[in-house]
Design an enzyme around this catalytic site. Structure first.
Site, PDB file in Angstrom:
ATOM      1  N   CYS A 115     -86.776-113.145  23.001  1.00 57.67           N
ATOM      2  CA  CYS A 115     -86.377-112.058  23.907  1.00 57.67           C
ATOM      3  C   CYS A 115     -85.952-110.812  23.159  1.00 57.67           C
ATOM      4  O   CYS A 115     -85.929-109.718  23.717  1.00 57.67           O
ATOM      5  CB  CYS A 115     -85.267-112.535  24.835  1.00 57.67           C
ATOM      6  SG  CYS A 115     -85.862-113.816  25.931  1.00 57.67           S
ATOM      7  N   HIS A 256     -82.326-106.221  27.875  1.00 59.38           N
ATOM      8  CA  HIS A 256     -83.310-107.276  28.123  1.00 59.38           C
ATOM      9  C   HIS A 256     -83.019-107.876  29.495  1.00 59.38           C
ATOM     10  O   HIS A 256     -81.868-108.163  29.827  1.00 59.38           O
ATOM     11  CB  HIS A 256     -83.198-108.341  27.025  1.00 59.38           C
ATOM     12  CG  HIS A 256     -83.978-109.573  27.356  1.00 59.38           C
ATOM     13  ND1 HIS A 256     -85.323-109.537  27.636  1.00 59.38           N
ATOM     14  CD2 HIS A 256     -83.602-110.879  27.478  1.00 59.38           C
ATOM     15  CE1 HIS A 256     -85.736-110.761  27.898  1.00 59.38           C
ATOM     16  NE2 HIS A 256     -84.716-111.589  27.821  1.00 59.38           N
ATOM     17  N   ASN A 286     -88.118-112.293  33.929  1.00 56.77           N
ATOM     18  CA  ASN A 286     -87.945-112.174  32.479  1.00 56.77           C
ATOM     19  C   ASN A 286     -89.317-112.235  31.805  1.00 56.77           C
ATOM     20  O   ASN A 286     -89.940-113.293  31.764  1.00 56.77           O
ATOM     21  CB  ASN A 286     -87.035-113.313  32.000  1.00 56.77           C
ATOM     22  CG  ASN A 286     -86.753-113.269  30.507  1.00 56.77           C
ATOM     23  OD1 ASN A 286     -87.369-112.500  29.775  1.00 56.77           O
ATOM     24  ND2 ASN A 286     -85.831-114.104  30.064  1.00 56.77           N
TER      25      ASN A 286
HETATM   26  O1  UT7 Z   1     -83.983-114.505  27.988  1.00 54.99           O
HETATM   27  C1  UT7 Z   1     -83.377-115.341  27.055  1.00 54.99           C
HETATM   28  C2  UT7 Z   1     -81.991-115.599  27.374  1.00 54.99           C
HETATM   29  N1  UT7 Z   1     -81.888-116.317  28.590  1.00 54.99           N
HETATM   30  C3  UT7 Z   1     -80.882-116.109  29.375  1.00 54.99           C
HETATM   31  O2  UT7 Z   1     -80.071-115.262  29.082  1.00 54.99           O
HETATM   32  C4  UT7 Z   1     -80.734-116.978  30.611  1.00 54.99           C
HETATM   33  C5  UT7 Z   1     -79.360-117.535  30.687  1.00 54.99           C
HETATM   34  N2  UT7 Z   1     -79.113-118.418  31.790  1.00 54.99           N
HETATM   35  C6  UT7 Z   1     -79.172-118.082  33.097  1.00 54.99           C
HETATM   36  O3  UT7 Z   1     -79.632-117.014  33.433  1.00 54.99           O
HETATM   37  C7  UT7 Z   1     -78.611-119.009  34.100  1.00 54.99           C
HETATM   38  O4  UT7 Z   1     -77.870-120.011  33.475  1.00 54.99           O
HETATM   39  C8  UT7 Z   1     -79.654-119.673  35.040  1.00 54.99           C
HETATM   40  C9  UT7 Z   1     -80.195-118.643  35.997  1.00 54.99           C
HETATM   41  C10 UT7 Z   1     -80.772-120.285  34.219  1.00 54.99           C
HETATM   42  C11 UT7 Z   1     -78.970-120.748  35.870  1.00 54.99           C
HETATM   43  O5  UT7 Z   1     -77.901-120.209  36.609  1.00 54.99           O
HETATM   44  P1  UT7 Z   1     -76.477-120.922  36.619  1.00 54.99           P
HETATM   45  O6  UT7 Z   1     -75.637-120.170  37.530  1.00 54.99           O
HETATM   46  O7  UT7 Z   1     -76.031-121.050  35.195  1.00 54.99           O
HETATM   47  O8  UT7 Z   1     -76.833-122.291  37.269  1.00 54.99           O
HETATM   48  P2  UT7 Z   1     -76.561-123.732  36.683  1.00 54.99           P
HETATM   49  O9  UT7 Z   1     -77.498-124.019  35.579  1.00 54.99           O
HETATM   50  O10 UT7 Z   1     -75.096-123.845  36.435  1.00 54.99           O
HETATM   51  O11 UT7 Z   1     -76.916-124.605  37.919  1.00 54.99           O
HETATM   52  C12 UT7 Z   1     -76.139-124.580  39.097  1.00 54.99           C
HETATM   53  C13 UT7 Z   1     -76.813-125.505  40.081  1.00 54.99           C
HETATM   54  C14 UT7 Z   1     -77.202-126.849  39.472  1.00 54.99           C
HETATM   55  O12 UT7 Z   1     -76.987-127.849  40.445  1.00 54.99           O
HETATM   56  P3  UT7 Z   1     -75.736-128.829  40.309  1.00 54.99           P
HETATM   57  O13 UT7 Z   1     -75.910-129.508  38.990  1.00 54.99           O
HETATM   58  O14 UT7 Z   1     -74.529-127.933  40.360  1.00 54.99           O
HETATM   59  O15 UT7 Z   1     -75.899-129.707  41.489  1.00 54.99           O
HETATM   60  C15 UT7 Z   1     -78.695-126.694  39.228  1.00 54.99           C
HETATM   61  O16 UT7 Z   1     -79.380-127.921  39.294  1.00 54.99           O
HETATM   62  O17 UT7 Z   1     -78.030-124.900  40.533  1.00 54.99           O
HETATM   63  C16 UT7 Z   1     -79.099-125.827  40.372  1.00 54.99           C
HETATM   64  N3  UT7 Z   1     -80.334-125.086  40.102  1.00 54.99           N
HETATM   65  C17 UT7 Z   1     -81.096-124.594  41.073  1.00 54.99           C
HETATM   66  N4  UT7 Z   1     -80.993-124.636  42.398  1.00 54.99           N
HETATM   67  C18 UT7 Z   1     -81.944-124.005  43.119  1.00 54.99           C
HETATM   68  C19 UT7 Z   1     -80.857-124.784  38.895  1.00 54.99           C
HETATM   69  N5  UT7 Z   1     -82.013-124.086  39.084  1.00 54.99           N
HETATM   70  C20 UT7 Z   1     -82.174-123.958  40.418  1.00 54.99           C
HETATM   71  C21 UT7 Z   1     -83.149-123.343  41.216  1.00 54.99           C
HETATM   72  N6  UT7 Z   1     -82.997-123.400  42.562  1.00 54.99           N
HETATM   73  N7  UT7 Z   1     -84.215-122.708  40.705  1.00 54.99           N
END
Ligand code: UT7
Length: 331
Positions: A115, A256, A286
């Site tokens: 990235c 980014h 992204n």
């Molecule tokens: O570009 C390179 C650098 N990358 C980044 O900077 C990305 C960094 N990370 C993120 O942007 C975020 O962590 C994500 C968008 C990937 C995820 O968001 P989050 O708020 O951190 O969600 P989470 O991983 O804590 O997940 C929360 C819940 C989970 O369910 P449980 O375990 O709480 O029951 C996930 O399974 O949301 C669930 N979940 C989804 N639900 C609906 C994860 N992906 C999805 C989805 N739709 N697509």
């Protein structure tokens, strides 16, 4: 002796026509438009469906850049390409692009910094201008993330899209304008949280690597999110302080585009109002190395960037790799 400073003198971009909306994602994995928008800011992304590689998108973006600058490809000295999805491992995509656009006098190479691919490539290319060696250096950021995205993994597939962007670096006519400063960092300890395990010399392609989904992006989103907020905000504030800039001196943060919440957290730490953050994540998701030049090219075309504007380009990504660049817009 007066310092030669590199300046951005043209910009270009390309995104494919095919749109994949959040509603489309709901048909692929268990997810909802509301979750994706509130957790990431993404509403749709573009996908290259014509079977072409990233060089196709890059060439479209470069043609826009050359036309805007009124120059021909054979005037280019150097082509540098930031990408994690090259057309193939080798030859480099820089060579493929060189041939496709007819840049007969240029050489080039690819830069692998995920990235942060665009900002790392820009700082590398800038050296050839500052040293006086070259007059026209083309910096490309292009990724076809759909080629390494697992559309069965809801943790990652909603995040990524395809696109390309580029900038031209030339010696600044006035050394008061151009790329004023940069701070670049890597920390290999972050490698385990965001990677693609298969296909390289560690895990050469095999039935086993395919079965394990090792040819797709893997991300521990939660950890990367926390590290990205801190990394990008710290390094953006650091470049402001180093250059004695206050929030009111900055026209735009050009971040980014990984997650809307990371962008706003970074702006908050810098004391910037959110309308000073360049954003197109809602349209494209992204696009890895393409996000920053895509923003620059679109905002410039809309007349939103003016000569003399201070821009802070900032990125955080796999590696970990991160950094910030201060640009005083030159045209
Ligand atoms: O570009 C390179 C650098 N990358 C980044 O900077 C990305 C960094 N990370 C993120 O942007 C975020 O962590 C994500 C968008 C990937 C995820 O968001 P989050 O708020 O951190 O969600 P989470 O991983 O804590 O997940 C929360 C819940 C989970 O369910 P449980 O375990 O709480 O029951 C996930 O399974 O949301 C669930 N979940 C989804 N639900 C609906 C994860 N992906 C999805 C989805 N739709 N697509």
């Amino acid at each position: 002796m007066n310092k030669i400073r590199a300046a951005i003198t043209s910009v270009g971009h390309y995104v494919p026509e095919t749109v994949l909306t959040n509603k489309d994602m709901e048909k692929l994995v268990e997810t909802h438009d509301e979750w994706i928008v509130s957790r990431t800011g993404i509403k749709e992304r573009r996908i290259l469906t014509n079977g072409e590689p990233i060089s196709f998108m890059a060439v479209e973006a470069i043609n826009m850049l050359l036309e805007r600058r009124g120059i021909k490809a054979d005037e280019l000295d150097l082509i540098l390409v930031g990408t994690v999805t090259p057309d193939m491992f080798f030859p480099s995509t820089a060579c493929i692009i060189q041939e496709k656009i007819g840049a007969t006098k240029a050489w080039g190479f690819d830069v692998l910094a995920a990235c942060s691919g665009f900002i790392f490539t820009m700082v590398a290319g800038m050296q050839f201008i500052e040293s006086g060696m070259y007059k026209k250096v083309l910096i490309v950021g292009a990724d076809k993330m759909s080629s390494i995205t697992n559309y069965k993994d809801r943790n990652t597939c909603v995040l990524f899209g395809d696109g390309a962007g580029c900038v031209l670096l030339e010696p600044s006519e006035d050394p008061g304008y151009g790329i004023m400063d940069n701070i670049m960092r890597v920390d290999g300890k972050g490698g385990k949280y965001l990677n693609m395990l298969g296909g390289g010399s560690l895990n050469p392609p095999s039935h086993d690597t395919v079965d394990k989904n090792w040819h797709y992006v893997y991300q521990d989103g939660k950890i990367v999110f926390k590290d990205a907020v801190k990394g990008m905000a710290d390094i953006s504030v650091e470049i402001m302080q180093k250059n004695n800039l206050k929030a009111e001196d900055i026209a735009y943060l050009v971040p980014h585009q990984a997650n809307m919440r990371i962008l706003t957290a970074c702006a908050d730490r810098m004391g910037l109002p959110h309308d000073k953050v360049m954003v197109n994540i809602h349209k494209y998701g992204n696009t890895t190395a393409a996000t920053i030049p895509l923003c620059l090219s679109e905002y410039w075309a809309e007349g939103k960037i003016k000569k003399g504007d201070n821009l802070v380009l900032a990125s955080f990504g796999a590696g970990y790799t991160w950094g910030s660049i201060l640009v005083k817009w030159a045209y």
